[in-house]
Structure formats: structure tokens, C-alpha cells
Write a protein that holds these residues in place. Sequence first.
Motif, short mmCIF file in Angstrom:
data_model
loop_
_atom_site.label_atom_id
_atom_site.label_comp_id
_atom_site.label_asym_id
_atom_site.label_seq_id
_atom_site.Cartn_x
_atom_site.Cartn_y
_atom_site.Cartn_z
N ALA A 167 2.81 -18.52 -9.15
CA ALA A 167 3.16 -17.77 -10.31
C ALA A 167 1.97 -16.81 -10.20
CB ALA A 167 2.96 -18.66 -11.54
N LEU A 168 0.80 -17.19 -10.02
CA LEU A 168 -0.34 -16.11 -10.24
C LEU A 168 0.08 -14.88 -8.99
CD1 LEU A 168 -2.91 -15.64 -11.48
CD2 LEU A 168 -4.01 -16.96 -9.62
N LEU A 169 0.40 -15.39 -7.92
CA LEU A 169 0.91 -14.38 -6.84
C LEU A 169 1.77 -13.17 -7.36
CD1 LEU A 169 1.01 -16.51 -3.61
CD2 LEU A 169 -0.65 -14.64 -4.33
N ARG A 170 3.02 -13.86 -8.05
CA ARG A 170 3.79 -13.06 -8.59
C ARG A 170 3.36 -12.09 -9.89
NH1 ARG A 170 7.74 -17.12 -7.53
NH2 ARG A 170 6.93 -18.50 -9.18
N LYS A 171 2.27 -12.74 -10.77
CA LYS A 171 1.70 -11.85 -11.60
C LYS A 171 0.88 -10.61 -11.02
CE LYS A 171 -1.03 -12.71 -15.99
NZ LYS A 171 -1.78 -13.80 -16.85
N CYS A 172 0.08 -11.07 -9.88
CA CYS A 172 -0.31 -9.90 -9.25
C CYS A 172 0.51 -8.94 -8.67
CB CYS A 172 -1.32 -10.54 -7.92
SG CYS A 172 -2.70 -11.56 -8.64
N ALA A 173 1.40 -9.25 -8.02
CA ALA A 173 2.60 -8.56 -7.62
C ALA A 173 3.27 -7.52 -8.86
CB ALA A 173 3.75 -9.29 -7.11
N THR A 174 3.55 -8.14 -9.79
CA THR A 174 3.92 -7.33 -11.08
C THR A 174 2.73 -6.25 -11.44
OG1 THR A 174 5.09 -9.32 -12.06
CG2 THR A 174 4.54 -7.29 -13.45
N PHE A 175 1.45 -6.54 -11.33
CA PHE A 175 0.41 -5.66 -11.54
C PHE A 175 0.38 -4.63 -10.42
CE2 PHE A 175 -3.79 -4.28 -9.87
CZ PHE A 175 -4.26 -3.44 -10.92
N PHE A 176 0.69 -4.78 -9.35
CA PHE A 176 0.59 -3.88 -8.53
C PHE A 176 1.87 -2.88 -8.53
CE2 PHE A 176 -2.38 -6.49 -6.10
CZ PHE A 176 -3.45 -5.50 -5.75
N LEU A 177 2.97 -3.46 -8.99
CA LEU A 177 4.34 -2.87 -8.94
C LEU A 177 4.24 -1.81 -10.18
CD1 LEU A 177 7.16 -2.33 -8.46
CD2 LEU A 177 7.76 -4.41 -10.15
N HIS A 204 1.58 -0.51 -11.15
CA HIS A 204 0.82 0.67 -10.67
C HIS A 204 1.12 1.40 -9.42
CE1 HIS A 204 -1.87 -1.37 -13.47
NE2 HIS A 204 -2.69 -0.35 -13.64
N GLN A 205 2.45 1.23 -9.11
CA GLN A 205 3.08 1.75 -8.05
C GLN A 205 2.57 1.42 -6.48
OE1 GLN A 205 3.65 6.08 -9.22
NE2 GLN A 205 5.18 5.39 -10.42
N GLN A 206 1.98 0.65 -6.31
CA GLN A 206 1.27 -0.02 -5.12
C GLN A 206 2.45 -1.06 -4.56
OE1 GLN A 206 -2.77 -0.92 -4.79
NE2 GLN A 206 -3.26 0.61 -6.35
N PHE A 207 3.60 -0.38 -4.11
CA PHE A 207 4.84 -1.20 -3.77
C PHE A 207 4.70 -2.30 -2.51
CE2 PHE A 207 6.37 2.79 -5.66
CZ PHE A 207 6.59 2.17 -7.02
N SER A 249 4.39 -7.57 -0.35
CA SER A 249 3.43 -8.44 0.40
C SER A 249 3.12 -9.85 -0.40
CB SER A 249 2.21 -7.81 0.96
OG SER A 249 1.57 -8.93 1.92
N LEU A 250 2.75 -9.56 -1.63
CA LEU A 250 2.69 -10.69 -2.70
C LEU A 250 3.63 -11.43 -2.88
CD1 LEU A 250 -0.12 -9.12 -4.83
CD2 LEU A 250 -0.35 -11.04 -3.22
N ASN A 253 11.35 1.92 -0.27
CA ASN A 253 11.12 2.00 1.52
C ASN A 253 9.96 1.50 1.85
OD1 ASN A 253 12.40 3.11 3.88
ND2 ASN A 253 11.06 4.69 3.67
N VAL A 254 9.69 0.18 1.32
CA VAL A 254 8.49 -0.59 2.12
C VAL A 254 8.94 -1.05 3.58
CG1 VAL A 254 6.94 -2.23 1.60
CG2 VAL A 254 7.61 -0.97 -0.36
N ILE A 255 8.10 -0.71 4.26
CA ILE A 255 8.38 -1.11 5.75
C ILE A 255 8.27 -2.77 5.75
CG2 ILE A 255 8.02 -1.02 7.99
CD1 ILE A 255 9.28 1.38 6.86
N ILE A 256 9.32 -3.41 6.43
CA ILE A 256 9.03 -4.99 6.42
C ILE A 256 8.44 -5.06 8.03
CG2 ILE A 256 10.35 -7.00 6.54
CD1 ILE A 256 10.46 -5.95 3.67
N SER A 257 7.33 -5.67 7.89
CA SER A 257 6.65 -5.80 9.20
C SER A 257 7.41 -7.15 9.90
CB SER A 257 5.07 -6.04 9.12
OG SER A 257 5.04 -7.17 8.31
N GLU A 258 7.15 -7.25 11.13
CA GLU A 258 7.54 -8.58 11.52
C GLU A 258 6.96 -9.69 11.10
OE1 GLU A 258 8.43 -10.49 16.21
OE2 GLU A 258 7.43 -8.38 16.06
N ASP A 259 5.58 -9.79 10.77
CA ASP A 259 5.05 -11.03 10.10
C ASP A 259 5.63 -11.33 8.56
OD1 ASP A 259 3.23 -11.44 12.24
OD2 ASP A 259 1.64 -10.03 11.00
N MET A 260 5.89 -10.14 7.95
CA MET A 260 6.69 -10.37 6.79
C MET A 260 8.08 -10.92 6.94
SD MET A 260 5.43 -7.03 4.86
CE MET A 260 6.60 -6.96 3.25
N ALA A 261 8.94 -10.37 7.90
CA ALA A 261 10.22 -10.84 8.31
C ALA A 261 10.07 -12.41 8.53
CB ALA A 261 10.74 -9.94 9.25
#
Length: 443
Positions: A117-127, A129-132, A137-138, A156-164
Motif C-alpha cells: 500500500a505504501l509502495l502504491r502511494k509512492c507510485a502515485t506521487f511519482f505519477l 510528478h510525471q516520473q513514470f 517500477s514501484l 512508453n516506459v521500457i519494461i526491463s528483463e528484471d521487471m518482466a
Amino acid sequence: GDPAAAFHLARQYENQDNIPDAILFYSRAARYGNAIQLAKRSGMDSDLMNMALQATPREQIDAAQYFESKDMFDRAVLLYQKGGKVALALELCFKAQLFESLRTIASELDTSSTDPALLRKCATFFLEHQQFSKAVSLLVSAKDYDQALQLAFDHNVIISEDMAEAMTPDKDSKVSPEERQDLLLRIAKCCKRQGSFHLACKKYTQAGDKDKAMKVLLKSGDTEKVIFFAGVSRQREIYIMAANYLQTLDWHNDAEIMKSIIQFYTKARAMDSLSTFYEACAQIEIDEYRDYEKALGALRESLKYMTKARTSEKEDRLTSLNHRISLCDRFVTARKLIKSDPQEMVRICMELLEYTPAEMSDVESAIRVGDVFALLVEYHQSQEQWEQAYHLIEKMRDRNIILSPYLDQEMVETVYKAMGVPLQETNVDDNNDQVGEEIDEGI
């Protein structure tokens, strides 16, 4: 340098209300807890911060609570983070809108142990602020794969192999096989769109869709992997796709690629395609190398596989191939007779040239008329039979055959000079873009 002595001095200074020196010697004695408590009571916040940064996690958290109570949030956040209370640090960042601190902490997060839940909250913050990229990643770390993939698609955020790999559920996970397959297909589609063809191929394969895996691998142009994948897939359509792709390459100059094409068509039992491939081999031998013997061999292979093919055009193809083999065989025979029986060679060549215009297309598809003329012209020129050579060259011009690919310019000039006929430049090379070729001296 003696901690015990430093501690004794610190106690004496504290009893004398000499707070700065007391804090100094508590620090030298590594008694940071004492220094922190004394700094807190005395309101010496700068000294307190310095001591807390060197203290134990428990003491750092205690100092963080003190700074938070005084609304000194930046110091509190840093000490919460140092003390291992990352969640508290992040919550305080949101509360106090300390975006730079939030960005720093989030970039150093141990996502495996942080509350989703905290990770999603951080993701929302970056979203916001357009840090997609950081947001995606979060979201992946928070296992919110749907939103992560949608965000990657949209921005168009590149999906890395680690993320995949992080988004790929284990086969023995609680995710149903259908859900797992759907997720893998979505990851593959996203990777394909981003040009990560190898990664897309891997995910399509894991999803069980080998056809799409091969199609996306073909886009990569990685010939070695295409051949390998076709070999391990053992599926008819995959074999055919691989062979069709390999035919777009310079297969004639690469024995391994040529071998793979034949192997894949054979394994796929694609006799029609194999027959067509050997026809292409024959045409290249004629057009690029004038090797009619090899072309004849390829045409015979083409015929062999066409007899095994199942196609509605089979009979027409067999008739055409037999006719072309006959014509090619006659020309090969004529070339072999140039020394032992030149008159028979001339007779065969003239017969080939006397086909009616309606039949000319069949001749052209088996042999090049220019090569037949060239064989005759060179023979007559070698015998100093200038008139015959000249008339043959004129017939080539009448048929709009460009001379330079077939006849050596010096030879043509010799013939015209012997006949006393002026030679215009265009007579020999009517198309400067075409590369002239000499008739094989062995003819």
C-alpha cells in the motif's frame, strides 16, 4: 582517547551545567544516548542531530520523534530512515510534502519488505510528478501489474528483463493458469511494442503461444536465435516461418542458412515450398553465375519435390519444370560440345533461338537468350567468322538485349572493325547501370 575518562569528565561537566563540554565528552566516550538526552533537555538541536546520526537505531528513532514534535520534519525523516523506520519516514514525507526526501527514500527502498500500500502511494506521487519510470517500477514491486503495464503502455516506459521477470508468476503460485497466461501475453505485447523482441519472444513462449513468439523473434533479425528457436519448437508452422525468413537473407553465400532452409521445409513436409526454393536456387545460378549445370541440378531437385507436393497447381508446375529442365539440359549439352562438336553446338543454339515469341517466356525462364547468343558470337569470333558474329550481335540489338552483361566490349569492337562497320557507344552498353559480364572462357 580513554572512553572511561571521557565519560567521567562528561558527568562532571554536566553536574557543573557546562552542557556543551558535557555533550562533547559524552560523544568522545561514544555515549550518544546521554548526549542526546542532554541536548534535548537543553534545546541544542544541532548537537542533537549530530549525535543522533552516530547513535543506535533506537536512539535515532527517539530523536526523530523529538524533531517531529517540533515540526522539524526534514530531520525527523532522515532519522526515521536511518533508524530503519522507512514507512514512518515516508508517511512523514507525505504529511509534510517533503518531495525531495520522498524521492531519495523511494529510490533506496527495499521493495521486498515494504508494505504494498505504501509502495502504491509512492507510485502515485511519482505519477503525479510525471516520473513514470519510477512509478512503474514501484507498482511492479507492489504487485499491481495491471496498472504497471497500463502505465508502461501509455507512457512508453521500457519494461526491463528484471521487471518482466518480477511480473511473471511462478507456475506453482496461487494465480490461475488462465490469469498467468493473460498476464504473460500482456507483458509480451508491451515488450513487442517497445521493440524488446527477444524479451517478448520469451514471454510469448512462456504463455504457450509459439507462433507469436516466432513472429516477434523474426522482427529482431537475430538469425542465430531464429534457427535455434525453430529447431527446439518442432512445429510445422514455425519451421515454415523460419525458412521463409531465411530466404530473405543472403542464403546463396551462406551454406549454413541454405542448409537450414532445406532442413526446415523438409521437416515441415512443405514440398511445394521446397520445390519453389530449388527453383530460386536455379535462377540465381543462371542470373548471377551462369552456372547452368548447377541450375539444371537445382531444377531437377525442384521437380523431385513437386512430384510429392499437394497443390492445385501441381500438374501445371510439373509441366513447366519438365520443359525448363529440357531446355536447360540442351543448353548445357551445347556448351560442352563447343570443342568436340561445334557444329552440333551451333545447331542446338540456333534451335533454341528459333522459338516463336509465344514460347519465348519458357526459354527465358530456363535459360537467358543473351547467354545463347553470347556462346554463338564468341565461337564465331574465335573462328574469325566475322559476318556470322556480326549478324548475331545485330539480332541481339533487334531483340533489345543489352550487350554488356553478355559480351566483352573489346570483342564486339573487334567484330565491327573486321566488318568495317562503325560502332556507336550505345551499341555495346545500352544501360550503364548494368554490370558487364564476360562469357566463361571455358565455353
